[in-house]
Design an enzyme around this catalytic site. Structure first.
Site, PDB file in Angstrom:
ATOM      1  N   ARG A 156       9.701 -21.690  31.736  1.00 37.67           N
ATOM      2  CA  ARG A 156       9.185 -20.338  31.531  1.00 37.67           C
ATOM      3  C   ARG A 156       8.558 -19.895  32.854  1.00 37.67           C
ATOM      4  O   ARG A 156       8.060 -20.728  33.624  1.00 37.67           O
ATOM      5  CB  ARG A 156       8.132 -20.316  30.419  1.00 37.67           C
ATOM      6  CG  ARG A 156       8.658 -20.748  29.058  1.00 37.67           C
ATOM      7  CD  ARG A 156       7.539 -20.807  28.033  1.00 37.67           C
ATOM      8  NE  ARG A 156       8.036 -21.204  26.726  1.00 37.67           N
ATOM      9  CZ  ARG A 156       8.064 -22.458  26.273  1.00 37.67           C
ATOM     10  NH1 ARG A 156       7.604 -23.440  27.041  1.00 37.67           N
ATOM     11  NH2 ARG A 156       8.539 -22.738  25.070  1.00 37.67           N
ATOM     12  N   LYS A 181       3.791 -23.807  26.506  1.00 38.87           N
ATOM     13  CA  LYS A 181       3.567 -23.041  25.285  1.00 38.87           C
ATOM     14  C   LYS A 181       3.109 -23.995  24.181  1.00 38.87           C
ATOM     15  O   LYS A 181       3.657 -25.077  24.000  1.00 38.87           O
ATOM     16  CB  LYS A 181       4.861 -22.329  24.865  1.00 38.87           C
ATOM     17  CG  LYS A 181       4.638 -21.260  23.803  1.00 38.87           C
ATOM     18  CD  LYS A 181       5.888 -20.429  23.614  1.00 38.87           C
ATOM     19  CE  LYS A 181       5.632 -19.303  22.635  1.00 38.87           C
ATOM     20  NZ  LYS A 181       6.837 -18.473  22.424  1.00 38.87           N
ATOM     21  N   HIS A 249      13.118 -15.098  32.592  1.00 33.48           N
ATOM     22  CA  HIS A 249      13.362 -15.759  31.304  1.00 33.48           C
ATOM     23  C   HIS A 249      14.857 -15.844  31.021  1.00 33.48           C
ATOM     24  O   HIS A 249      15.314 -16.757  30.331  1.00 33.48           O
ATOM     25  CB  HIS A 249      12.643 -15.012  30.180  1.00 33.48           C
ATOM     26  CG  HIS A 249      12.383 -15.870  28.982  1.00 33.48           C
ATOM     27  ND1 HIS A 249      11.402 -16.848  28.951  1.00 33.48           N
ATOM     28  CD2 HIS A 249      12.992 -15.918  27.765  1.00 33.48           C
ATOM     29  CE1 HIS A 249      11.409 -17.450  27.774  1.00 33.48           C
ATOM     30  NE2 HIS A 249      12.360 -16.908  27.039  1.00 33.48           N
ATOM     31  N   ARG A 252      16.278 -18.982  32.184  1.00 34.04           N
ATOM     32  CA  ARG A 252      16.022 -20.048  31.193  1.00 34.04           C
ATOM     33  C   ARG A 252      17.132 -20.044  30.132  1.00 34.04           C
ATOM     34  O   ARG A 252      17.606 -21.100  29.722  1.00 34.04           O
ATOM     35  CB  ARG A 252      14.648 -19.796  30.577  1.00 34.04           C
ATOM     36  CG  ARG A 252      14.193 -20.764  29.498  1.00 34.04           C
ATOM     37  CD  ARG A 252      12.740 -20.427  29.174  1.00 34.04           C
ATOM     38  NE  ARG A 252      12.322 -20.888  27.858  1.00 34.04           N
ATOM     39  CZ  ARG A 252      11.829 -22.097  27.615  1.00 34.04           C
ATOM     40  NH1 ARG A 252      11.733 -22.981  28.579  1.00 34.04           N
ATOM     41  NH2 ARG A 252      11.428 -22.425  26.384  1.00 34.04           N
ATOM     42  N   HIS A 275      10.695 -26.317  22.999  1.00 33.45           N
ATOM     43  CA  HIS A 275      10.675 -25.602  21.720  1.00 33.45           C
ATOM     44  C   HIS A 275      10.072 -26.500  20.644  1.00 33.45           C
ATOM     45  O   HIS A 275      10.450 -27.675  20.523  1.00 33.45           O
ATOM     46  CB  HIS A 275      12.098 -25.219  21.295  1.00 33.45           C
ATOM     47  CG  HIS A 275      12.657 -24.066  22.057  1.00 33.45           C
ATOM     48  ND1 HIS A 275      14.006 -23.791  22.117  1.00 33.45           N
ATOM     49  CD2 HIS A 275      12.049 -23.110  22.811  1.00 33.45           C
ATOM     50  CE1 HIS A 275      14.204 -22.722  22.860  1.00 33.45           C
ATOM     51  NE2 HIS A 275      13.038 -22.290  23.291  1.00 33.45           N
ATOM     52  N   TYR A 284      21.182 -20.536  20.966  1.00 35.64           N
ATOM     53  CA  TYR A 284      22.132 -20.696  22.069  1.00 35.64           C
ATOM     54  C   TYR A 284      23.512 -21.094  21.579  1.00 35.64           C
ATOM     55  O   TYR A 284      24.493 -20.892  22.275  1.00 35.64           O
ATOM     56  CB  TYR A 284      21.590 -21.711  23.082  1.00 35.64           C
ATOM     57  CG  TYR A 284      20.322 -21.230  23.716  1.00 35.64           C
ATOM     58  CD1 TYR A 284      20.333 -20.158  24.599  1.00 35.64           C
ATOM     59  CD2 TYR A 284      19.091 -21.801  23.401  1.00 35.64           C
ATOM     60  CE1 TYR A 284      19.152 -19.674  25.157  1.00 35.64           C
ATOM     61  CE2 TYR A 284      17.915 -21.332  23.954  1.00 35.64           C
ATOM     62  CZ  TYR A 284      17.959 -20.268  24.828  1.00 35.64           C
ATOM     63  OH  TYR A 284      16.793 -19.791  25.369  1.00 35.64           O
TER      64      TYR A 284
END
Length: 303
Positions: A156, A181, A249, A252, A275, A284
């Site tokens: 990120r 995150k 982003h 990414r 994640h 994805y």
């Protein structure tokens, strides 16, 4: 209401699972909610609070619904969902500290529109990275290091600008992302080209590097902001002649989609991206399936 928001933010700051970005975002979202309620006499009593504030005890589910309806006129569903999450978290905290029931408990977030992430093809990513080949000025070497690292490790942008030199192990080719995150650390691989770009930048940094110093800086040695990185990517797209509005982003997304397309499994990609849920990573697969369908449509005689 303001003192209660401040108490909630302090409690959230102390919670080990809350990242700085989450805390700041909740603070902004609740400030916006409070500003909306200040326009409604029914949320501050008949005569209003003496200090011009909102009386939290008077906030009902209808007030929250009106606020969400107001947002839906101009904000995206993702924004509305995030604001409601902040409101729910605030009232859960209040319920735990005062025992007052949450007026937001029964409210449901709007369903998000499923939008596939925009990506570049591998050849376009190469053009983006190679846009300034031959220019060895400090700014250019730094910008190349930014592109290489974003694409190589799927970071990120906030994680990229938060890196210190001690977080990069060039011997084994790994980066430690600290307090990503969800305030979780993780370790991700980084490729040789990205490492070489980082070392080339380090050799010409305007201020001598230190192990605990920032990796990505401006030319005065101060840590670069996420907004500055966004501008660098936008300018580099123009120089590379790419008609795309991809963001940091977006690189990414490119990292994840190209990894998946070349045989990486979802669990590994989930770990590298940081994640919490595999469901987040699964978007994805839709990008890759769309590519497969397009290949099939072009190549099969009876598609």
């Amino acid at each position: 209401m303001q003192p209660e928001i401040e108490a909630f933010i302090r409690a959230l700051t102390k919670a080990s699972r809350a990242s700085r970005n989450t805390v700041a975002g909740y603070g902004r979202d609740l400030a916006d909610f409070r500003a909306f309620l200040l326009t409604m006499p029914s949320a501050s009593g008949a005569d209003g609070e003496p200090n011009g504030d909102v009386d939290v005890a008077l906030i009902s589910a209808d007030h929250i619904r009106l606020y969400l309806a107001h947002l839906m006129k101009s904000a995206s569903r993702a924004t509305v969902q995030r604001r409601l999450s902040a409101i729910k978290a605030f009232f859960r905290y209040r319920e735990g500290t005062t025992g007052a029931p949450s007026p937001a408990r029964a409210l449901r977030s709007p369903k998000l529109e499923r939008r596939l992430p925009a990506i570049l093809q591998p050849s376009e990513v190469e053009r983006l990275i190679e846009a300034d080949t031959g220019d060895n000025s400090p700014a250019t070497l730094r910008d190349r290091a930014i592109m290489e690292t974003l694409y190589s490790s799927g970071l990120r942008v906030s994680e990229l600008v938060g890196l210190n030199w001690r977080d990069i192990d060039d011997e084994i080719g790994m980066i430690t992302v600290r307090a990503g995150k969800g305030d979780k650390d993780r370790v991700v691989p980084i490729g040789e080209p990205a490492l070489e770009a980082l070392m080339a930048w380090r050799r010409v940094m305007p201020v001598a590097w230190e192990a605990d110093g920032p990796v990505i800086t401006n030319l005065r040695g101060r840590r670069l902001t996420t907004r500055s990185v966004e501008k660098i990517v936008a300018n580099r797209l123009i120089r590379a002649g790419l008609a795309s509005s991809i963001t940091p982003h977006g690189l990414r997304h490119c990292f994840a989609t190209h990894m998946l397309g070349n045989g990486a499994d979802l669990r590994s990609i989930q770990e590298m991206l940081g994640h919490a849920s595999l469901a987040t990573t699964q978007k994805y697969t839709h990008v890759s399936m769309n590519h497969l369908k397009e290949v099939y449509r072009r190549a099969h005689p009876r598609a």
